[in-house]
Design a protein around this motif. Sequence first.
Motif, PDB file in Angstrom:
ATOM      1  N   ALA A  68      44.006  54.253  67.570  1.00 34.16           N
ATOM      2  CA  ALA A  68      42.883  53.325  67.671  1.00 34.16           C
ATOM      3  C   ALA A  68      42.337  52.979  66.294  1.00 34.16           C
ATOM      4  CB  ALA A  68      41.774  53.928  68.537  1.00 34.16           C
ATOM      5  N   GLN A  69      42.468  53.887  65.339  1.00 33.67           N
ATOM      6  CA  GLN A  69      42.031  53.605  63.973  1.00 33.67           C
ATOM      7  C   GLN A  69      42.803  52.429  63.380  1.00 33.67           C
ATOM      8  OE1 GLN A  69      39.690  55.265  61.740  1.00 33.67           O
ATOM      9  NE2 GLN A  69      38.866  55.970  63.695  1.00 33.67           N
ATOM     10  N   TRP A  70      44.085  52.372  63.699  1.00 37.91           N
ATOM     11  CA  TRP A  70      44.888  51.256  63.190  1.00 37.91           C
ATOM     12  C   TRP A  70      44.438  49.940  63.810  1.00 37.91           C
ATOM     13  CZ3 TRP A  70      47.641  51.781  59.008  1.00 37.91           C
ATOM     14  CH2 TRP A  70      48.208  53.000  58.685  1.00 37.91           C
ATOM     15  N   TYR A  71      44.192  49.920  65.110  1.00 43.78           N
ATOM     16  CA  TYR A  71      43.749  48.684  65.756  1.00 43.78           C
ATOM     17  C   TYR A  71      42.392  48.234  65.198  1.00 43.78           C
ATOM     18  CZ  TYR A  71      47.496  49.244  69.189  1.00 43.78           C
ATOM     19  OH  TYR A  71      48.720  49.351  69.792  1.00 43.78           O
ATOM     20  N   TRP A  72      41.525  49.184  64.960  1.00 44.61           N
ATOM     21  CA  TRP A  72      40.217  48.876  64.368  1.00 44.61           C
ATOM     22  C   TRP A  72      40.400  48.305  62.961  1.00 44.61           C
ATOM     23  CZ3 TRP A  72      35.670  52.964  64.230  1.00 44.61           C
ATOM     24  CH2 TRP A  72      34.472  52.312  63.909  1.00 44.61           C
ATOM     25  N   TYR A  73      41.270  48.912  62.185  1.00 46.68           N
ATOM     26  CA  TYR A  73      41.547  48.442  60.827  1.00 46.68           C
ATOM     27  C   TYR A  73      42.046  46.993  60.853  1.00 46.68           C
ATOM     28  CZ  TYR A  73      43.521  48.304  56.112  1.00 46.68           C
ATOM     29  OH  TYR A  73      43.825  47.954  54.813  1.00 46.68           O
ATOM     30  N   ILE A  74      42.933  46.697  61.784  1.00 49.98           N
ATOM     31  CA  ILE A  74      43.475  45.339  61.890  1.00 49.98           C
ATOM     32  C   ILE A  74      42.365  44.342  62.200  1.00 49.98           C
ATOM     33  CG2 ILE A  74      44.968  43.860  63.308  1.00 49.98           C
ATOM     34  CD1 ILE A  74      46.779  46.396  63.624  1.00 49.98           C
ATOM     35  N   ALA A  75      41.456  44.714  63.090  1.00 50.03           N
ATOM     36  CA  ALA A  75      40.363  43.825  63.449  1.00 50.03           C
ATOM     37  C   ALA A  75      39.477  43.508  62.255  1.00 50.03           C
ATOM     38  CB  ALA A  75      39.525  44.456  64.564  1.00 50.03           C
ATOM     39  N   GLN A 167      40.371  54.863  78.835  1.00 46.19           N
ATOM     40  CA  GLN A 167      39.046  55.010  78.253  1.00 46.19           C
ATOM     41  C   GLN A 167      39.049  55.144  76.735  1.00 46.19           C
ATOM     42  OE1 GLN A 167      38.031  57.693  82.100  1.00 46.19           O
ATOM     43  NE2 GLN A 167      36.503  57.861  80.510  1.00 46.19           N
ATOM     44  N   VAL A 168      40.186  54.894  76.095  1.00 47.07           N
ATOM     45  CA  VAL A 168      40.250  55.008  74.639  1.00 47.07           C
ATOM     46  C   VAL A 168      40.841  53.729  74.053  1.00 47.07           C
ATOM     47  CG1 VAL A 168      40.425  57.524  74.675  1.00 47.07           C
ATOM     48  CG2 VAL A 168      42.513  56.145  74.745  1.00 47.07           C
ATOM     49  N   GLY A 169      40.818  53.638  72.718  1.00 50.31           N
ATOM     50  CA  GLY A 169      41.197  52.415  72.041  1.00 50.31           C
ATOM     51  C   GLY A 169      42.680  52.249  71.803  1.00 50.31           C
ATOM     52  N   TYR A 170      43.450  52.305  72.862  1.00 50.22           N
ATOM     53  CA  TYR A 170      44.892  52.070  72.805  1.00 50.22           C
ATOM     54  C   TYR A 170      45.247  50.796  73.568  1.00 50.22           C
ATOM     55  CZ  TYR A 170      46.433  56.464  70.656  1.00 50.22           C
ATOM     56  OH  TYR A 170      46.686  57.481  69.788  1.00 50.22           O
ATOM     57  N   ALA A 171      46.342  50.142  73.170  1.00 52.36           N
ATOM     58  CA  ALA A 171      46.717  48.852  73.750  1.00 52.36           C
ATOM     59  C   ALA A 171      47.504  48.983  75.050  1.00 52.36           C
ATOM     60  CB  ALA A 171      47.543  48.051  72.741  1.00 52.36           C
ATOM     61  N   GLU A 172      47.861  50.201  75.442  1.00 52.58           N
ATOM     62  CA  GLU A 172      48.756  50.382  76.595  1.00 52.58           C
ATOM     63  C   GLU A 172      48.223  49.772  77.881  1.00 52.58           C
ATOM     64  OE1 GLU A 172      50.868  52.982  73.835  1.00 52.58           O
ATOM     65  OE2 GLU A 172      48.777  52.415  74.165  1.00 52.58           O
ATOM     66  N   VAL A 173      46.951  49.931  78.164  1.00 54.72           N
ATOM     67  CA  VAL A 173      46.423  49.484  79.461  1.00 54.72           C
ATOM     68  C   VAL A 173      46.369  47.967  79.530  1.00 54.72           C
ATOM     69  CG1 VAL A 173      44.470  49.603  81.033  1.00 54.72           C
ATOM     70  CG2 VAL A 173      45.134  51.626  79.742  1.00 54.72           C
TER      71      VAL A 173
END
Length: 412
Positions: A68-75, A167-173
């Motif tokens: 999720a840190q990576w996705y946040w960084y990208i944003a 419930q967490v910041g992953y793209a899977e769902v």
Amino acid sequence: MSDLAALPRWAGRVYARMPAWAGILAVYLGARLITTALLLIATGLSGGPGSRFGAHATIASFVSGWDAQWYWYIAVYGYPTTLPLGADGHVTQNSWAFLPVYSWVSQVVGLPFGEGGWPVGAAIVSLIAGYFCCLVLFRMMRVRIGRMAAVWTVIFFAAGPLGALFQVGYAEVLNMLFLLLALDGLIRRRYVRLYPLIVLMGFTRPGVLAFALMLGLMLVLRWLRRRTDPLRGREIAHYLGLGALAVTVGFAWQVIAGIATGVPNAYLETELSWRGFWMPQDGKPSFSPFEGWLSAMPYWAKMLGLPGWLGLVVLGVLVALFAAALIAGPGVRRLGPEIRLYAASYALYLLAVFFPQSSTLRLLFPLAPLWGAVGWRRSWWLRVGVLIVCLWLQWVWIANVYGYADTFWRVP
């Protein structure tokens, strides 16, 4: 005896009158409450040697932890135009390994929550996408295995070993929602709706090439069955067009990364940097199809103090059992050719491109429609037993990934 008749009379009346969306919502919220409780317990495990969340971990820190840190960084910062290099001159881990749709959608949803609102947006996106996943999965399964079996399929899906992903910041769902909508559209032969879904899948999580393979196999199957199930020219055109789009989108990110960085194989080298973290290699890391599993299984066997060849035997047995279940499993066969062929295609995709490590279980998430083969069984003892195992495995996963949060796996 039907599933409905096996219920207590009062429960049968409630079940018969409850709208599908409300019943699925009740199941989903119940599963989320259990996951929340497990995450709360896991906060008390944090703080040991190697833990990345420290002694004062919270559910909020779990939401934005790990990838999720990576996705946040990208944003916030986007993607680098210069690839980071290690002391050995090889590309190191960077954000090109992560696709942008989930990151950007979470950023938009999180805007009302202020400058640091991305984790809130990410949790909301995962949570809402998970509910709609359950609705689509229920609709898909109801026509194949019946309403009660479809409900149990949703229960296993929502409360399964990877329940924390909702419930967490992953793209899977979010990717799962696009995948289920696409499979549902293919089953109902609403081909036009698949075009945007393929694009969304392709820029949310890797794996759209597996969907392309499934479309090709479905076209062959429909052609073989054309006397009993007529295959019109318009359908052939859709299959070919959708397959071509899926292949194009599947390789598009590699092209984009290459153009943006000036390094043609930027994406591949970025992905290989994760492999080098687990299994250091002499010289520049390289890739060839299926090599990841063939090299990793002996490596992991030796790490456990076992002979390397035993790892390959285990891999062969697992592949054989999975193939046998797809071909001959009575529950799996009831799910229909679309789900079976997608499961086969995705498994082949993982075998061809993936290096098995700590993310292996998470990458099996797209195989979730196969829960229908378990939900189809009418034994209440079996269903309840499977649910108990699911919740226990969910706790094991949460405890290790978020509680201990180090490099070692252990059974709590």
